[in-house]
Write a protein that holds these residues in place. Structure first.
Motif, mmCIF file in Angstrom:
data_model
loop_
_atom_site.group_PDB
_atom_site.id
_atom_site.type_symbol
_atom_site.label_atom_id
_atom_site.label_comp_id
_atom_site.label_asym_id
_atom_site.label_seq_id
_atom_site.Cartn_x
_atom_site.Cartn_y
_atom_site.Cartn_z
ATOM 1 N N GLU A 54 0.800 -1.226 0.000
ATOM 2 C CA GLU A 54 0.000 0.000 0.000
ATOM 3 C C GLU A 54 0.837 1.282 0.000
ATOM 4 N N ASN A 56 3.039 2.597 -2.087
ATOM 5 C CA ASN A 56 3.075 3.388 -3.310
ATOM 6 C C ASN A 56 1.818 4.237 -3.464
ATOM 7 N N LYS A 57 0.688 3.678 -3.057
ATOM 8 C CA LYS A 57 -0.577 4.415 -3.145
ATOM 9 C C LYS A 57 -0.553 5.650 -2.254
ATOM 10 N N TYR A 58 -0.063 5.492 -1.032
ATOM 11 C CA TYR A 58 -0.137 6.591 -0.078
ATOM 12 C C TYR A 58 1.017 7.580 -0.196
ATOM 13 N N ASN A 61 1.307 9.399 -4.249
ATOM 14 C CA ASN A 61 0.266 10.236 -4.849
ATOM 15 C C ASN A 61 -0.001 11.478 -3.991
ATOM 16 N N THR A 64 -5.570 13.913 -1.767
ATOM 17 C CA THR A 64 -6.832 14.104 -2.486
ATOM 18 C C THR A 64 -7.811 15.011 -1.746
ATOM 19 N N THR A 70 1.196 14.293 0.536
ATOM 20 C CA THR A 70 0.794 13.087 -0.169
ATOM 21 C C THR A 70 -0.507 12.514 0.409
ATOM 22 N N GLU A 71 -0.944 11.428 -0.196
ATOM 23 C CA GLU A 71 -2.101 10.727 0.342
ATOM 24 C C GLU A 71 -1.837 10.241 1.767
#
Length: 253
Positions: A54, A56-58, A61, A64, A70-71
């Motif tokens: 997980e 890379n997702k948080y 990016n 949002t 970042t996230e």
């Protein structure tokens, strides 16, 4: 006062080797640990695989929620904003705190979940002829500000300035300590006459949640005494030097 950050929580070498092939983003180790703790509460993935699956997702990016970072930063804001700050307890920081008064030490003990190792007045000797060279002391700002104010101290019109009174008292206490030692009184009993202004050295460790609570109660504008406010600012600055992502947490009201 001297405040130095001497240790903080890090990922183990073996764990970093385990995840290195899966990581495609830059990350701060304390932030990675916080993410692991937070996602463990909500993810079906085991804690040891959360960064690999997980991360890379948080960390890869942008946030949002329209805010900075970042996230991962968005997630941190959301979780701590909802009161789930226990996840920050996994991050620990250790400080060397030097040249603070025993009065400050007493104030520190009012804060829970901090760990202390404090220079002993029982085992460290503070005589003029000892290795310490005598006890050092803190001069409060109000004494410094009024040091030239003249005070009448008897019916004969004799006067001293505030600065002279303060320094004379410190010297008398040092002399009394030395004389008691010469008279056979042990160092652990001589310490009874040392003042709250006498300095001490402390090693302090706290988790991030506790340190944030400490800062919020002792930061400027909260009515705390000058010395512990200075310490709170010192701790904040040292943490932010290594963990800039935490700046917003210290700026919250």
């Amino acid at each position: 006062m001297n405040v130095q950050l001497i240790a903080y929580t890090q990922l183990s070498d073996s764990f970093k080797k385990q995840i290195q092939s899966d990581i495609q983003f830059e990350y701060n180790e304390r932030a990675a640990i916080a993410l692991t703790a937070i996602r463990t509460c909500y993810s079906p993935n085991p804690p040891s695989e959360i960064l690999s699956l997980e991360g890379n997702k948080y960390f890869g990016n942008k946030a949002t929620d329209g805010k900075s970072g970042t996230e991962a930063d968005r997630l941190f804001r959301h979780i701590t904003g909802s009161g789930h700050s226990s996840t920050l307890e996994h991050l620990n920081y250790t400080f060397a705190i030097e040249g603070v008064s025993r009065a400050l030490m007493g104030q520190l003990t009012r804060h829970r979940h901090l760990s202390f190792s404090i220079q002993s007045q029982r085992y460290v000797r503070f005589g003029s002829e000892d290795r310490s060279g005598g006890f050092a002391y803190v001069t409060p700002p109000s004494v410094e500000k009024n040091k030239d104010v003249v005070v009448n101290y008897n019916d004969f019109g004799d006067t001293e300035t505030v600065g002279e009174i303060y320094e004379t008292l410190m010297k008398r206490l040092q002399s009394g300590y030395d004389d008691l030692r010469k008279g056979g009184v042990t160092a652990e009993d001589c310490r009874s006459i040392l003042p709250n202004a006498a300095t001490t050295n402390i090693v302090l460790t706290g988790n991030l949640r506790t340190l944030l609570e400490f800062y919020n109660k002792r930061k400027p504008g909260k009515g705390a005494q000058y010395e512990i406010t200075e310490l709170a600012e010192g701790i904040k600055s040292k943490i932010i030097e290594v963990d800039e992502w935490l700046t917003a947490y210290f700026e919250e009201k």
